[in-house]
Design a protein around this motif. Structure first.
Motif, short mmCIF file in Angstrom:
data_model
loop_
_atom_site.label_atom_id
_atom_site.label_comp_id
_atom_site.label_asym_id
_atom_site.label_seq_id
_atom_site.Cartn_x
_atom_site.Cartn_y
_atom_site.Cartn_z
N VAL A 1 -40.51 -13.60 17.79
CA VAL A 1 -39.27 -13.30 17.07
C VAL A 1 -38.05 -13.87 17.80
CG1 VAL A 1 -40.22 -11.18 16.10
CG2 VAL A 1 -38.98 -11.09 18.24
N LYS A 2 -36.97 -14.03 17.06
CA LYS A 2 -35.69 -14.39 17.65
C LYS A 2 -34.94 -13.12 18.01
CE LYS A 2 -34.72 -18.86 15.57
NZ LYS A 2 -33.74 -19.64 14.80
N LEU A 3 -34.27 -13.16 19.16
CA LEU A 3 -33.43 -12.03 19.52
C LEU A 3 -32.33 -11.86 18.47
CD1 LEU A 3 -32.95 -12.53 23.38
CD2 LEU A 3 -34.54 -11.00 22.22
N GLU A 4 -31.97 -10.62 18.22
CA GLU A 4 -30.88 -10.24 17.31
C GLU A 4 -31.23 -10.41 15.84
OE1 GLU A 4 -28.02 -8.90 18.45
OE2 GLU A 4 -28.31 -9.33 20.55
N GLU A 5 -32.44 -10.87 15.49
CA GLU A 5 -32.80 -11.04 14.09
C GLU A 5 -33.79 -9.97 13.67
OE1 GLU A 5 -34.11 -14.90 12.85
OE2 GLU A 5 -32.27 -15.86 13.54
N GLU A 6 -33.47 -9.25 12.61
CA GLU A 6 -34.36 -8.21 12.10
C GLU A 6 -35.62 -8.85 11.52
OE1 GLU A 6 -33.17 -4.28 10.00
OE2 GLU A 6 -33.54 -5.75 8.41
N PHE A 7 -36.76 -8.19 11.72
CA PHE A 7 -38.03 -8.68 11.19
C PHE A 7 -38.87 -7.50 10.72
CE2 PHE A 7 -38.54 -7.94 15.71
CZ PHE A 7 -39.78 -7.34 15.84
N ASP A 8 -39.82 -7.79 9.83
CA ASP A 8 -40.76 -6.79 9.35
C ASP A 8 -41.92 -6.70 10.33
OD1 ASP A 8 -39.39 -6.20 6.93
OD2 ASP A 8 -40.21 -8.03 6.05
N GLY B 1 -27.32 -5.91 28.57
CA GLY B 1 -27.25 -6.04 30.03
C GLY B 1 -28.55 -6.60 30.54
N ASN B 2 -29.20 -5.88 31.46
CA ASN B 2 -30.47 -6.36 32.02
C ASN B 2 -31.68 -5.75 31.31
OD1 ASN B 2 -30.19 -3.77 32.97
ND2 ASN B 2 -30.75 -4.24 35.07
N LYS B 3 -31.48 -5.12 30.17
CA LYS B 3 -32.58 -4.48 29.43
C LYS B 3 -32.89 -5.28 28.16
CE LYS B 3 -31.38 0.21 30.83
NZ LYS B 3 -30.99 1.54 30.36
N LEU B 4 -34.19 -5.41 27.89
CA LEU B 4 -34.65 -5.92 26.61
C LEU B 4 -34.87 -4.69 25.74
CD1 LEU B 4 -35.72 -8.21 24.80
CD2 LEU B 4 -37.96 -7.87 25.87
N VAL B 5 -34.21 -4.63 24.59
CA VAL B 5 -34.24 -3.45 23.73
C VAL B 5 -34.85 -3.81 22.39
CG1 VAL B 5 -32.82 -1.72 22.55
CG2 VAL B 5 -32.20 -2.47 24.86
N LYS B 6 -35.75 -2.94 21.94
CA LYS B 6 -36.34 -3.08 20.61
C LYS B 6 -36.04 -1.79 19.85
CE LYS B 6 -40.76 -3.65 18.25
NZ LYS B 6 -42.24 -3.64 18.47
N GLU B 7 -35.55 -1.94 18.63
CA GLU B 7 -35.33 -0.79 17.76
C GLU B 7 -36.18 -0.97 16.51
OE1 GLU B 7 -30.93 0.75 18.95
OE2 GLU B 7 -31.05 -0.71 17.32
N GLN B 8 -36.76 0.14 16.07
CA GLN B 8 -37.55 0.16 14.84
C GLN B 8 -36.92 1.18 13.90
OE1 GLN B 8 -41.47 1.31 16.13
NE2 GLN B 8 -42.13 -0.80 16.40
N LYS B 9 -36.89 0.83 12.60
CA LYS B 9 -36.38 1.74 11.57
C LYS B 9 -37.38 1.80 10.44
CE LYS B 9 -31.61 0.61 12.67
NZ LYS B 9 -30.31 0.12 12.18
N TRP B 10 -37.66 3.04 9.97
CA TRP B 10 -38.57 3.26 8.85
C TRP B 10 -38.31 4.64 8.27
CZ3 TRP B 10 -39.54 4.55 13.75
CH2 TRP B 10 -40.24 5.71 14.01
N ASP B 11 -38.39 4.73 6.97
CA ASP B 11 -38.28 6.02 6.26
C ASP B 11 -37.11 6.87 6.75
OD1 ASP B 11 -40.58 5.30 4.87
OD2 ASP B 11 -41.92 6.38 6.24
N GLY B 12 -35.97 6.26 7.02
CA GLY B 12 -34.81 6.99 7.50
C GLY B 12 -34.88 7.41 8.95
N LYS B 13 -35.88 6.93 9.68
CA LYS B 13 -36.06 7.28 11.09
C LYS B 13 -35.78 6.06 11.96
CE LYS B 13 -39.70 10.48 9.77
NZ LYS B 13 -41.12 10.78 9.84
#
Length: 130
Positions: free
Chosen positions: A63-70, A87-99
């Protein structure tokens, strides 16, 4: 970002079962999740590759950083996900069913610590370079 590019083997895990239970993972899948993980993080052109391996499953992302994907997660959730650097952290966020779930990867003392947070439950998985 380059500090993350390596093959990593799990050496420790804290509160992971409680985290998986909170996001709704079945008891049988939680049992399988107790086996140690191996993770490869690499760069492929403009994309970041994250490959997670266990004796039961493989999960590969490019994936590309900053681009949302399924993403279809190993536990069967269909989510919208995004990776980015904070900063110095790689962060991943997931969203589903309002969570929403947050996963932070950070290098500490030569180890990679992955911290997972969902609805007040936090788990951590520590990896060493292979």
């Amino acid at each position: 970002m380059e500090a993350f590019y390596s093959t990593w083997n799990q050496v420790d895990c804290t509160n992971f079962d409680e985290y998986l239970e909170r996001i709704g993972v079945s008891p049988s899948l939680r049992k399988n999740a107790k086996t140690p993980l191996a993770m490869d993080i690499c760069q492929d052109g403009e994309k970041v590759g994250v490959n997670i391996k266990s004796p039961h499953k493989k999960h590969q992302l490019l994936v590309k950083l900053e681009e949302e994907f399924d993403e279809n997660t190993n536990d069967g959730r269909n989510v919208k996900a995004t990776f980015r650097m904070e900063g110095n952290k790689l962060v991943k966020e997931q969203k589903w069913d309002g969570k929403e779930m947050r996963m932070e990867y950070e290098i500490k003392d030569g180890k990679m610590v992955m911290t997972l947070t969902f609805e007040g439950v936090t788990a951590s998985i520590t990896f060493e370079k292979a």
